[in-house]
Motif scaffolding. Structure first.
Motif, short mmCIF file in Angstrom:
data_model
loop_
_atom_site.label_atom_id
_atom_site.label_comp_id
_atom_site.label_asym_id
_atom_site.label_seq_id
_atom_site.Cartn_x
_atom_site.Cartn_y
_atom_site.Cartn_z
N LYS A 29 0.83 -1.19 0.00
CA LYS A 29 0.00 0.00 0.00
C LYS A 29 0.87 1.25 0.00
O LYS A 29 1.73 1.42 0.85
CB LYS A 29 -0.91 0.01 1.23
CG LYS A 29 -1.81 1.25 1.33
CD LYS A 29 -2.65 1.21 2.58
CE LYS A 29 -3.53 2.46 2.71
NZ LYS A 29 -4.35 2.43 3.94
N VAL A 30 0.61 2.11 -0.97
CA VAL A 30 1.26 3.42 -1.02
C VAL A 30 0.16 4.45 -0.85
O VAL A 30 -0.72 4.58 -1.71
CB VAL A 30 2.01 3.63 -2.34
CG1 VAL A 30 2.62 5.02 -2.38
CG2 VAL A 30 3.08 2.58 -2.52
N ASP A 31 0.16 5.16 0.27
CA ASP A 31 -0.90 6.11 0.58
C ASP A 31 -0.39 7.53 0.38
O ASP A 31 0.69 7.89 0.86
CB ASP A 31 -1.36 5.91 2.04
CG ASP A 31 -2.67 6.62 2.32
OD1 ASP A 31 -3.19 7.28 1.39
OD2 ASP A 31 -3.16 6.53 3.46
N ASN A 32 -1.18 8.32 -0.35
CA ASN A 32 -0.83 9.72 -0.57
C ASN A 32 0.48 9.86 -1.35
O ASN A 32 1.34 10.68 -1.04
CB ASN A 32 -0.75 10.47 0.76
CG ASN A 32 -0.77 11.98 0.56
OD1 ASN A 32 -1.29 12.47 -0.43
ND2 ASN A 32 -0.18 12.71 1.49
N GLY A 33 0.63 9.05 -2.37
CA GLY A 33 1.85 9.11 -3.18
C GLY A 33 1.66 8.36 -4.47
O GLY A 33 0.57 7.95 -4.83
N ARG A 34 2.74 8.16 -5.20
CA ARG A 34 2.69 7.44 -6.47
C ARG A 34 3.73 6.34 -6.45
O ARG A 34 4.72 6.39 -5.73
CB ARG A 34 2.93 8.37 -7.66
CG ARG A 34 4.36 8.88 -7.78
CD ARG A 34 4.68 9.34 -9.21
NE ARG A 34 3.82 10.39 -9.68
CZ ARG A 34 4.17 11.68 -9.74
NH1 ARG A 34 5.37 12.05 -9.32
NH2 ARG A 34 3.35 12.58 -10.21
N VAL A 35 3.48 5.31 -7.28
CA VAL A 35 4.47 4.28 -7.52
C VAL A 35 5.22 4.66 -8.79
O VAL A 35 4.63 4.79 -9.86
CB VAL A 35 3.81 2.90 -7.68
CG1 VAL A 35 4.86 1.86 -8.03
CG2 VAL A 35 3.09 2.50 -6.40
N LEU A 36 6.50 4.87 -8.66
CA LEU A 36 7.33 5.30 -9.77
C LEU A 36 8.35 4.21 -10.09
O LEU A 36 9.10 3.78 -9.23
CB LEU A 36 8.06 6.60 -9.45
CG LEU A 36 9.16 7.04 -10.42
CD1 LEU A 36 8.58 7.30 -11.80
CD2 LEU A 36 9.88 8.28 -9.90
N ILE A 37 8.35 3.77 -11.35
CA ILE A 37 9.34 2.81 -11.83
C ILE A 37 10.09 3.48 -12.96
O ILE A 37 9.50 3.89 -13.97
CB ILE A 37 8.67 1.52 -12.33
CG1 ILE A 37 7.82 0.90 -11.21
CG2 ILE A 37 9.72 0.53 -12.81
CD1 ILE A 37 7.02 -0.31 -11.67
N THR A 38 11.39 3.63 -12.79
CA THR A 38 12.17 4.35 -13.78
C THR A 38 13.55 3.73 -13.92
O THR A 38 13.94 2.85 -13.13
CB THR A 38 12.32 5.83 -13.39
OG1 THR A 38 12.94 6.55 -14.47
CG2 THR A 38 13.14 6.01 -12.14
#
Length: 245
Positions: A29-38
């Motif tokens: 769970k990521v709350d109040n954010g984004r999942v970033l894959i780079t």
């Protein structure tokens, strides 16, 4: 401060500036954010600021849930492996009633699994029968659009198109229909109840066939009627005079 939680080969980095990251049971769970894959070390364009591509997760009071892929090349691959003709990988779009979370509408895009429909992509929607199982939306009643990749065909309201464009139902064309080769039909219908024209175009120009008020009219200076297999016998209509030859 940033923190790192090790989950096998997955590093989850959380920060108070970007949101809270927690692991609950089997959920990440990521709350109040984004999942970033780079891949910022990639050559040929991979090193750019991915935040320029999307709003921040807190751009408004409503917030945004985001998964952002940013690199020189970015891919999303959904794979399934099961002996099942109809049901394989799916992608779901859903809208939920703010006053009742059990009331929702889902649009499901599904590929057939390893079987007869592995080359088919179906678009299904059901506006009243909610189901957690996305496969419930891939059936002849709910699917409105099908791509047959094996035979390069598209079906509208048809899950098994037999032509390049297979429309199971009525079609409305607001302007022009152009047929390059041939056309086979039992009826032409003008829903505006006005003059209807069938334009037959060849190297000699345009000829018009007009259906109006129970009659058939020809808009051309000269017309020939003849048996297809006998080019020598014909009836010629020129300036209102019919001549048989």
């Amino acid at each position: 401060p940033a923190s790192t939680t090790r989950l096998n080969a997955l590093d989850v980095v959380g920060s108070s500036n970007f949101g809270q990251t927690t692991v609950n049971g089997n959920d990440l769970k990521v709350d109040n954010g984004r999942v970033l894959i780079t891949n910022s070390a990639a050559t040929g364009g991979g090193d750019f600021n991915p935040a320029l591509l999307a709003y921040t997760a807190t751009e408004s009071a409503y917030g945004r849930a985001q998964v952002l892929l940013a690199s020189g090349y970015s891919d999303i691959t959904i794979g399934s492996s099961q002996a099942n003709d109809n049901h394989g990988s799916t992608l779901t779009f859903a809208t939920v009633n703010p006053a009742n979370e059990a009331d929702y509408r889902k649009f499901v895009i599904g590929q057939g699994n390893w079987g007869a429909r592995s080359g088919f992509l179906d678009f299904g929607y059901d506006g009243g029968s909610e189901s957690q199982n996305p496969h419930s939306y891939i059936n002849s009643s709910d699917v409105s659009f099908t791509v047959d990749g094996t035979n390069n065909r598209v079906g509208l309201n048809s899950m098994s198109p037999t032509h390049t464009l297979d429309v199971n139902g009525d079609a409305h064309i607001s302007t022009n229909l152009t047929v390059v080769d041939s056309i086979s039909t039992t009826k032409f219908h003008d829903t505006n109840n006005t003059d209807s024209w069938l334009d037959i175009r060849d190297s000699s120009g345009n000829y018009h066939l007009k259906a109006h008020e129970g009659g058939m009219y020809f808009d051309a200076p000269v017309f020939y009627f003849r048996e297809f297999s006998n080019a020598g016998q014909k009836i010629t209509i020129d300036a209102g005079t019919a001549t048989a030859t």
